[in-house]
Design a protein around this motif. Structure first.
Motif, PDB file in Angstrom:
ATOM      1  N   GLY A   1       0.838  -1.191   0.000  1.00  0.00           N
ATOM      2  CA  GLY A   1       0.000   0.000   0.000  1.00  0.00           C
ATOM      3  C   GLY A   1       0.872   1.240   0.000  1.00  0.00           C
ATOM      4  N   ASN A   2       0.273   2.403   0.250  1.00  0.00           N
ATOM      5  CA  ASN A   2       1.037   3.642   0.180  1.00  0.00           C
ATOM      6  C   ASN A   2       1.619   4.071   1.529  1.00  0.00           C
ATOM      7  OD1 ASN A   2      -1.245   4.528   1.504  1.00  0.00           O
ATOM      8  ND2 ASN A   2      -1.792   6.102   0.016  1.00  0.00           N
TER       9      ASN A   2
ATOM     10  N   ILE B   1      -8.753  -2.248  17.032  1.00  0.00           N
ATOM     11  CA  ILE B   1      -9.777  -1.479  16.313  1.00  0.00           C
ATOM     12  C   ILE B   1      -9.068  -0.270  15.716  1.00  0.00           C
ATOM     13  CG2 ILE B   1     -11.909  -0.141  16.466  1.00  0.00           C
ATOM     14  CD1 ILE B   1     -12.831  -1.901  18.715  1.00  0.00           C
ATOM     15  N   SER B   2      -8.868  -0.284  14.429  1.00  0.00           N
ATOM     16  CA  SER B   2      -8.162   0.780  13.717  1.00  0.00           C
ATOM     17  C   SER B   2      -9.096   1.490  12.759  1.00  0.00           C
ATOM     18  CB  SER B   2      -6.979   0.200  12.923  1.00  0.00           C
ATOM     19  OG  SER B   2      -5.899  -0.135  13.758  1.00  0.00           O
ATOM     20  N   GLY B   3      -8.732   2.697  12.404  1.00  0.00           N
ATOM     21  CA  GLY B   3      -9.405   3.381  11.311  1.00  0.00           C
ATOM     22  C   GLY B   3      -8.733   3.011  10.004  1.00  0.00           C
TER      23      GLY B   3
ATOM     24  N   TYR C   1      -3.630   2.854   5.546  1.00  0.00           N
ATOM     25  CA  TYR C   1      -3.480   3.425   4.205  1.00  0.00           C
ATOM     26  C   TYR C   1      -3.649   4.929   4.332  1.00  0.00           C
ATOM     27  CZ  TYR C   1      -3.765   3.397  -0.935  1.00  0.00           C
ATOM     28  OH  TYR C   1      -3.512   3.571  -2.274  1.00  0.00           O
ATOM     29  N   ALA C   2      -2.874   5.697   3.596  1.00  0.00           N
ATOM     30  CA  ALA C   2      -2.968   7.151   3.657  1.00  0.00           C
ATOM     31  C   ALA C   2      -4.255   7.601   2.966  1.00  0.00           C
ATOM     32  CB  ALA C   2      -1.754   7.801   2.993  1.00  0.00           C
ATOM     33  N   THR C   3      -5.264   7.899   3.760  1.00  0.00           N
ATOM     34  CA  THR C   3      -6.588   8.243   3.266  1.00  0.00           C
ATOM     35  C   THR C   3      -7.314   9.066   4.320  1.00  0.00           C
ATOM     36  OG1 THR C   3      -8.742   7.303   2.606  1.00  0.00           O
ATOM     37  CG2 THR C   3      -7.446   6.046   4.174  1.00  0.00           C
TER      38      THR C   3
END
Length: 449
Positions: free
Chosen positions: A402-403, A416-418, A423-425
């Motif tokens: 990914g980036n 529990i992640s966002g 990923y850079a978003t």
């Protein structure tokens, strides 16, 4: 008596079901590798779902060119069948749309035109991991996020490339093959058919229902909530009757609307199910489809996103494992079994050993409803508890590429992640991301931690 579908970890379980019908801009489906066939008994037929996708090519708009002004493509149509969700796709999934997409629609009820609405062009952060069969199928398109607009019969869209430093420089910034996708979610089919329907074997719907047979009776429209004690008892059954060495940390199973409950047309998706090892983490998303829906509209919104992901974008199924509406109702997403480790297409690079939960709406500047955050906590307390994961803990996941993280890197993440953690978003939006700490605490409390 409950039936079970047994699958080998990391492989695809294929059930015989009908390939997708011919639809606009969709190549023929590629069957998943067969592992175990599922035999189903004949059930009453359902009425045919009326959902559809209208795919319109965008064309250059004649306009005066001045220094630094970017070119536009667009479409204006008032002779359309009804639709409720819009998005723009293009040929190559690896190409980014550098510019702006705006749309306005004509209400099918009043004939009034809406104001111009922005459509988020940054959607490449969702999708199957690189080098997977789903990502390399040859059917995947680049796409904007979908936008829910409600019942409409006219559309005006404009796509403007990012302006270059001089005349003509910006023209190549627009991806090739731009098309406007107009999605009608159709009507929910009744779960048991209508009087006079002839019996048949509905392999698509039956296979999607059968993988939940260890949780609920066949063809149920919802997986009902359980008490804490009953959830612990169910966990022992799921583990083959083996009692854990210590009291399990698992939250009460929440009510979950099944795919049959929200009216999934199972003939659209690719056959079979793909599983990973175990669910070590949950990634929280927003659908970025707007907040202008009622809770009663949520099944229609989900059917629209499902159709957009599969028919327009070329994925094997809806990308998210679960969805939560603004009233906190939880919905089963990608088929394969709500209690199983189904591999989704939600967090590019981190779909293995994770589950993806999307709150329906856009939460960059809008606060998520408390009920939706509570829904995340209830769902994660149960889903993560099935594999013994602590909602307030950390875990390691290996990046699929990914980036933010290169392929093969072991990354330490919140259980529990966002989405933006992998990923850079902007996803799941700044306002929803800010609520994840509260969701972790509530989820752990529900697990008895």
């Amino acid at each position: 008596m409950r039936g079970f579908l047994t699958c080998s970890i990391g492989v695809t379980c294929a059930a015989a079901l009908t390939l997708p019908p011919a639809v606009l801009n969709v190549p023929s489906a590629v069957a998943a590798p067969a592992d175990r066939a599922l035999t189903t008994t004949a059930r009453p037929a359902k009425t045919v779902l009326s959902g559809s996708t209208q795919s319109l090519p965008l064309t250059p708009r004649t306009r005066e060119r001045v220094l630094g002004q970017a070119p536009e493509q667009g479409a204006y149509r008032t002779d359309l069948r009804r639709f409720s969700l819009v998005g723009v796709i293009w040929d190559k999934p690896g190409t980014e749309l550098l510019g702006q997409v705006q749309v306005r629609t004509r209400s099918a009820a009043t004939g009034d035109w809406s104001g111009w609405q922005d459509v988020d062009t940054h959607n490449a952060d969702h999708g199957a991991d690189p080098d997977t069969a789903e990502a390399s199928s040859g059917r995947v398109h680049g796409a904007t996020a979908p936008l829910w607009v409600g019942a409409s019969d006219g559309v005006d869209v404009r796509v403007r490339a990012k302006a270059g430093p001089g005349p003509g420089v910006g023209r190549d910034l627009l991806p090739a093959g731009l098309r406007l996708e107009l999605v009608d979610p159709g009507d929910e089919a009744p779960s048991e058919g209508l009087p006079g329907d002839s019996p048949r074997t509905d392999t698509g719907a039956d296979s999607a229902a059968a993988v939940n047979a260890d949780l609920v009776s066949f063809a149920a429209t919802e997986i009902p909530a359980l008490s804490r004690a009953d959830t612990e008892r169910e966990l022992r059954e799921l583990n083959g009757g083996t009692a854990p060495l210590a009291k399990p940390h698992i939250g009460p199973r929440p009510r979950i609307v099944t795919r049959r409950g929200w009216g999934a047309d199972e003939s659209l998706r690719e056959k079979g199910f793909v599983y990973t090892g175990k669910v070590k983490a949950a990634f929280v998303h927003h659908t970025d489809s707007g907040n202008g829906y009622r809770c009663s509209d949520a099944p229609s919104v989900i059917r629209s996103i499902y159709r957009y992901h599969v028919v327009s974008m070329g994925w094997r199924d809806i990308g998210y494992n679960f969805l939560v509406d603004k009233c906190g109702t939880i919905y089963e997403g990608r088929a394969g079994g709500a209690a199983k480790a189904v591999r989704g297409a939600h967090t590019l690079g981190f779909n293995n050993n994770s589950t993806g939960i999307a709150v329906i709406g856009t939460f960059g500047s809008h606060k998520p409803p408390a009920a939706a955050v509570t829904g995340i906590a209830k769902l994660t307390a149960w889903k993560l508890g099935l594999s013994g994961a602590n909602p307030k803990g950390k875990t390691y996941l290996k990046s699929g590429g990914g980036n933010l993280y290169p392929k093969g890197k072991n990354v330490r993440l919140n259980v529990i992640s966002g989405h933006r953690d992998g990923y850079a978003t902007d996803c799941p939006g700044a306002k929803l991301y800010a609520k994840l700490g509260s969701a972790r605490t509530s989820s752990a409390h529900l697990q008895g931690r």
